[in-house]
Design an enzyme around this catalytic site. Structure first.
Site, PDB file in Angstrom:
ATOM      1  N   TRP A 101      48.619  42.764  52.358  1.00 61.71           N
ATOM      2  CA  TRP A 101      47.211  43.144  52.181  1.00 61.71           C
ATOM      3  C   TRP A 101      46.491  43.149  53.518  1.00 61.71           C
ATOM      4  CZ3 TRP A 101      49.149  40.141  47.953  1.00 61.71           C
ATOM      5  CH2 TRP A 101      49.086  40.795  46.713  1.00 61.71           C
ATOM      6  N   HIS A 122      51.507  49.468  38.576  1.00 58.73           N
ATOM      7  CA  HIS A 122      50.856  48.701  39.634  1.00 58.73           C
ATOM      8  C   HIS A 122      50.564  47.268  39.179  1.00 58.73           C
ATOM      9  CE1 HIS A 122      48.888  48.279  43.493  1.00 58.73           C
ATOM     10  NE2 HIS A 122      47.841  47.719  42.898  1.00 58.73           N
ATOM     11  N   TYR A 170      43.161  36.578  43.068  1.00 59.18           N
ATOM     12  CA  TYR A 170      44.123  35.786  42.312  1.00 59.18           C
ATOM     13  C   TYR A 170      43.848  34.280  42.391  1.00 59.18           C
ATOM     14  CZ  TYR A 170      46.506  40.239  42.966  1.00 59.18           C
ATOM     15  OH  TYR A 170      46.808  41.573  43.002  1.00 59.18           O
ATOM     16  N   ARG A 219      52.832  44.526  40.388  1.00 68.05           N
ATOM     17  CA  ARG A 219      52.433  43.872  41.645  1.00 68.05           C
ATOM     18  C   ARG A 219      51.431  42.747  41.372  1.00 68.05           C
ATOM     19  NH1 ARG A 219      52.024  44.584  47.259  1.00 68.05           N
ATOM     20  NH2 ARG A 219      49.942  44.469  48.174  1.00 68.05           N
ATOM     21  N   LYS A 275      50.320  50.835  53.106  1.00 71.48           N
ATOM     22  CA  LYS A 275      48.942  51.253  52.856  1.00 71.48           C
ATOM     23  C   LYS A 275      48.016  50.778  53.964  1.00 71.48           C
ATOM     24  CE  LYS A 275      45.434  51.260  49.209  1.00 71.48           C
ATOM     25  NZ  LYS A 275      45.101  50.779  47.851  1.00 71.48           N
ATOM     26  N   ARG A 286      54.705  47.955  46.392  1.00 65.07           N
ATOM     27  CA  ARG A 286      54.062  49.061  45.701  1.00 65.07           C
ATOM     28  C   ARG A 286      55.119  50.060  45.235  1.00 65.07           C
ATOM     29  NH1 ARG A 286      50.557  47.606  49.864  1.00 65.07           N
ATOM     30  NH2 ARG A 286      48.429  47.132  49.146  1.00 65.07           N
TER      31      ARG A 286
END
Length: 345
Positions: A309, A283, A318, A286, A224, A197
């Protein structure tokens, strides 16, 4: 005891003994004796009901907002949550938390961008973030602090399903050539190779990099999902890092010896325009990294670990980019059986 004024102030102060034996002392916030007396009587009555009938003491919205933010000072989203709470305090300020209804909260979720100091229209996602903040505060008030009996049931607003924005390798090369700022170019190139990020790239320190072992890491308080992220470095990522050696003893990516405190959005848009790329945010670098991985055959579970994640659902966005693993099952619904090959003895 009762209400009285202090010598140094014109404000009436409240002072009484509660039925449980505790003493209540606070400012009335007014110089009007009648209003101060009304507040005194109200507080004394509430204290009696809490002590004799077992009712919960009342708390106003500002108390909940202040405690909620105080307990989340270390969160990366504290700035946005503070803005959300300031907005809601302007609507529910002075209200008893227990008196605020679900319908009132849903009606208060901002629609007008100007009302919350934003230029762009408010998307459903932005409105859901306001909703998420106040939902969490009411949940804490009910479950953690035991201030109210039950938290209002606040549903998510429906968000339109958006496409994953990614670009090809040729487009990425054009974008890197179009970036005239050396630091921005290096950060972007590193993003294409690691998927980190933007905040993690801009704040990356040399103490988080091991060039010999070909790895970097993101500390839990920087991630995050609040979990450490291990970052394997390929040859192109290493080449980017080696070009930064000597520019700063502390931070990896610097401009004039200092880390970037803000991203130059205008320079970014200009570079995208030069490269012929539309609607591409940083972003999306990414997203592009993740898309290249899936198209290259990286398993989704591995991608989840690489990208840091929190949930597998985030990675499933994805999956449609590489349906090859399903090809062997496509023939299960054929209307006509394929011709059989003759066996030659």
């Amino acid at each position: 005891m009762g209400i009285r004024k202090r010598k140094s102030s014109d404000i009436w102060h409240i002072d009484f003994r509660a039925p449980g034996g505790g003493r209540v002392r606070q400012s009335s916030g007014t110089s009007d004796k009648r209003k101060a007396q009304e507040l005194h009587d109200k507080l004394k009555h509430e204290a009696w009901r809490v002590a004799k009938l077992g009712e919960k003491p009342r708390h106003i919205f500002e108390e909940g907002a202040a405690r909620f933010l105080r307990e989340r000072m270390e969160k990366t989203t504290i700035t946005s949550m503070t803005a959300h709470m300031m907005y809601f305090c302007g609507i529910f300020g002075g209200r008893d938390l227990a008196s605020i209804t679900r319908s009132e909260i849903m009606a208060a979720i901002p629609v007008d961008a100007v009302r919350v100091g934003r230029k762009a229209p408010l998307t459903a996602g932005t409105r859901n973030r306001y909703l998420s903040t106040i939902r969490a505060m009411f949940y804490d008030a009910a479950k953690e602090w035991e201030w109210i009996e039950k938290a209002p049931n606040l549903p998510e607003l429906e968000e339109p399903t958006g496409r994953i924005r990614w670009i090809t390798r040729d487009e990425a090369k054009r974008l890197l050539r179009a970036l005239t700022d050396e630091c921005m170019q290096a950060c972007t190139a590193f993003g294409f190779q690691t998927g980190l990020r933007q905040s993690n790239i801009l704040k990356l320190e040399w103490s988080q990099v091991d060039l010999v072992a070909k790895r970097a890491w993101i500390h839990p308080d920087q991630a995050k999902a609040r979990k450490p992220i291990g970052v394997p470095l390929n040859e192109e990522a290493l080449a980017v890092l080696r070009r930064q050696i000597g520019k700063s003893d502390e931070f990896v990516f610097v401009s004039a010896g200092e880390p970037l405190d803000r991203w130059d959005a205008y320079a970014w848009k200009l570079a995208c325009r030069r490269a012929g790329i539309k609607k591409f945010r940083f972003h999306d670098v990414r997203h592009t990294w993740a898309s290249w991985h899936v198209q290259g055959g990286t398993p989704l579970q591995v991608l989840k670990e690489l990208g840091g994640w929190a949930t597998f659902e985030m990675v499933l966005r994805y999956a449609h980019l590489a349906p090859d693993h399903l090809a062997q099952h496509a023939g299960a619904v054929l209307l006509h059986e394929p011709p059989r090959l003759a066996v030659v003895s």
